[in-house]
Design an enzyme around this catalytic site. Structure first.
Site, PDB file in Angstrom:
ATOM      1  N   SER A 298      99.469 -23.190  46.610  1.00 12.71           N
ATOM      2  CA  SER A 298      99.285 -24.560  46.134  1.00 12.71           C
ATOM      3  C   SER A 298      98.898 -25.463  47.300  1.00 12.71           C
ATOM      4  CB  SER A 298     100.607 -25.053  45.523  1.00 12.71           C
ATOM      5  OG  SER A 298     100.562 -26.456  45.371  1.00 12.71           O
TER       6      SER A 298
ATOM      7  N   TYR B  60     109.645 -25.267  45.395  1.00 11.35           N
ATOM      8  CA  TYR B  60     108.392 -24.664  44.902  1.00 11.35           C
ATOM      9  C   TYR B  60     107.403 -24.474  46.044  1.00 11.35           C
ATOM     10  CZ  TYR B  60     103.810 -24.697  42.542  1.00 11.35           C
ATOM     11  OH  TYR B  60     102.524 -24.410  42.133  1.00 11.35           O
TER      12      TYR B  60
HETATM   13  P1  NDP Z   1     100.369 -22.717  33.020  1.00 13.93           P
HETATM   14  O1  NDP Z   1     101.703 -23.239  32.632  1.00 13.93           O
HETATM   15  O2  NDP Z   1      99.161 -23.320  32.408  1.00 13.93           O
HETATM   16  O3  NDP Z   1     100.314 -21.141  32.761  1.00 13.93           O
HETATM   17  C1  NDP Z   1     101.326 -20.343  33.301  1.00 13.93           C
HETATM   18  C2  NDP Z   1     101.008 -18.897  33.079  1.00 13.93           C
HETATM   19  O4  NDP Z   1     102.023 -18.118  33.726  1.00 13.93           O
HETATM   20  C3  NDP Z   1     101.026 -18.504  31.612  1.00 13.93           C
HETATM   21  O5  NDP Z   1     100.134 -17.445  31.433  1.00 13.93           O
HETATM   22  C4  NDP Z   1     102.470 -18.045  31.419  1.00 13.93           C
HETATM   23  O6  NDP Z   1     102.631 -17.087  30.363  1.00 13.93           O
HETATM   24  C5  NDP Z   1     102.737 -17.377  32.740  1.00 13.93           C
HETATM   25  N1  NDP Z   1     104.148 -17.375  33.100  1.00 13.93           N
HETATM   26  C6  NDP Z   1     104.984 -18.415  33.245  1.00 13.93           C
HETATM   27  N2  NDP Z   1     106.220 -17.988  33.591  1.00 13.93           N
HETATM   28  C7  NDP Z   1     106.139 -16.646  33.664  1.00 13.93           C
HETATM   29  C8  NDP Z   1     107.057 -15.605  33.962  1.00 13.93           C
HETATM   30  N3  NDP Z   1     108.349 -15.843  34.248  1.00 13.93           N
HETATM   31  N4  NDP Z   1     106.612 -14.337  33.942  1.00 13.93           N
HETATM   32  C9  NDP Z   1     105.343 -14.071  33.638  1.00 13.93           C
HETATM   33  N5  NDP Z   1     104.425 -14.987  33.327  1.00 13.93           N
HETATM   34  C10 NDP Z   1     104.828 -16.259  33.352  1.00 13.93           C
HETATM   35  O7  NDP Z   1     100.332 -22.818  34.634  1.00 13.93           O
HETATM   36  P2  NDP Z   1      99.113 -22.974  35.666  1.00 13.93           P
HETATM   37  O8  NDP Z   1      97.927 -22.281  35.158  1.00 13.93           O
HETATM   38  O9  NDP Z   1      99.041 -24.393  36.050  1.00 13.93           O
HETATM   39  O10 NDP Z   1      99.725 -22.193  36.922  1.00 13.93           O
HETATM   40  C11 NDP Z   1      99.284 -20.910  37.327  1.00 13.93           C
HETATM   41  C12 NDP Z   1      99.648 -20.736  38.794  1.00 13.93           C
HETATM   42  O11 NDP Z   1      98.972 -21.714  39.569  1.00 13.93           O
HETATM   43  C13 NDP Z   1     101.126 -20.883  39.102  1.00 13.93           C
HETATM   44  O12 NDP Z   1     101.514 -19.959  40.090  1.00 13.93           O
HETATM   45  C14 NDP Z   1     101.204 -22.289  39.654  1.00 13.93           C
HETATM   46  O13 NDP Z   1     102.310 -22.470  40.495  1.00 13.93           O
HETATM   47  C15 NDP Z   1      99.896 -22.383  40.401  1.00 13.93           C
HETATM   48  N6  NDP Z   1      99.390 -23.715  40.675  1.00 13.93           N
HETATM   49  C16 NDP Z   1      99.200 -24.625  39.667  1.00 13.93           C
HETATM   50  C17 NDP Z   1      98.712 -25.896  39.952  1.00 13.93           C
HETATM   51  C18 NDP Z   1      98.505 -26.940  38.894  1.00 13.93           C
HETATM   52  O14 NDP Z   1      98.408 -28.135  39.241  1.00 13.93           O
HETATM   53  N7  NDP Z   1      98.418 -26.569  37.617  1.00 13.93           N
HETATM   54  C19 NDP Z   1      98.379 -26.295  41.329  1.00 13.93           C
HETATM   55  C20 NDP Z   1      98.595 -25.247  42.306  1.00 13.93           C
HETATM   56  C21 NDP Z   1      99.080 -24.022  41.967  1.00 13.93           C
HETATM   57  P3  NDP Z   1     102.875 -17.598  28.820  1.00 13.93           P
HETATM   58  O15 NDP Z   1     101.562 -18.190  28.377  1.00 13.93           O
HETATM   59  O16 NDP Z   1     103.177 -16.355  28.051  1.00 13.93           O
HETATM   60  O17 NDP Z   1     103.984 -18.565  28.859  1.00 13.93           O
END
Ligand code: NDP
Length: 254
Positions: free
Chosen positions: A146, A159
């Protein structure tokens, strides 16, 4: 006999950034196995979209925060690779899945800390370790960090600390896996409009405006800003890119 197409495994491919990564990898001609945690319907829809792009897609359930479940997952994965892609191994692993407990340093609970540690550090560490024997030479790993490791924003202390640990781990993995010709890089997205934190970046108008004002390109990021960069890192064109942190933030908090 093995699959002709390269194969990528993406954790958390059902929504948000992971979904865009999946679709861009499929556009590049890879077959995809991706995981979801709770949203099976969203995952099934992503499989349809992969198939519309002419590739094969498999959605498997995995809780990345539950390292005890990884041996079982790996058996399920092996069976799926064999039966649906006629493969025993794969080429790229994208450690993307995750969620955020937003709380200032003074108030974050030990339980919230551990939940994030499990999904953002322990899970990717041991999932990668256990999958390593199945990753082909000249393959790669992309970890997802991030922008918050470079600049400090209140509410993200634990985080960001775990994401920082993944950036350090990326360097060590690149060093140790180089002998297998496996490249390891880490992307660091800025604020992206996804469902994370209840969709706050997308839906909270004040927050969205503020984040845009802190970004050189004048807006917050979209999932579509991310996947193409990961697809590049998983291509031959990036064959000499290794151990790099690539920030994808439109120039945030410069
Ligand atoms: P979303 O909430 O849009 O999507 C999260 C995804 O991760 C979904 O596919 C979800 O599955 C899955 N997920 C959540 N918890 C678990 C778990 N315990 N085990 C397995 N799968 C899990 O998040 P983002 O797309 O925003 O985030 C994706 C990554 O990017 C993360 O690592 C986040 O920290 C990082 N990130 C995000 C930013 C942002 O501003 N959005 C900025 C920088 C980094 P399901 O659909 O089944 O719930």
């Amino acid at each position: 006999m093995s699959s002709q197409n390269k194969i990528a495994i993406v954790t958390g491919g059902s929504r948000g950034i992971g979904k865009d990564i999946v679709l861009n990898l499929a556009k590049n001609g890879l077959d995809i196995v991706f995981t979801y945690n709770s949203q099976k319907e969203a995952a099934d829809e992503v499989v349809n979209q992969i198939e519309q792009l002419g590739q094969r897609g498999i959605a498997l359930k995995l809780d990345v925060s539950d390292a005890a479940s990884f041996d079982g997952f790996i058996k399920t994965l092996a069976a799926a690779l064999q039966s649906q892609l006629n493969a025993h191994r794969f080429d790229f692993l994208i450690n993307n899945a995750g969620f955020i407990h937003y709380a200032e340093f003074e108030t974050l609970t030990e339980e919230q800390f551990t939940e994030m540690e499990n999904v953002h550090l322990k899970g990717p560490f041991f999932l990668t370790q256990k999958l390593l024997p199945q990753i082909n030479r000249f393959g790669g790993i992309v970890n997802v960090s991030s922008g918050l490791t470079r600049f400090a924003t209140p509410g993200f202390a634990a985080y960001a600390a775990f994401k920082g640990a993944m950036e350090t781990l990326t360097k060590y993995q690149a060093q140790e896996l180089g002998k297998r010709n496996i490249r390891v890089n880490v992307i660091a997205p800025g604020a992206i409009e996804t469902d994370i934190m209840g969709g706050a970046v997308r839906d909270n108008v004040e927050m969205n405006k503020y984040l845009a004002s802190q970004t050189a390109l004048g807006r917050v990021g979209l999932p579509e800003d991310i996947g193409g960069v990961v697809a590049f890192l998983c291509s031959d064109a990036a064959g000499w890119v290794n151990a790099q942190r690539i920030e994808i933030s439109g120039g945030s908090n410069l």
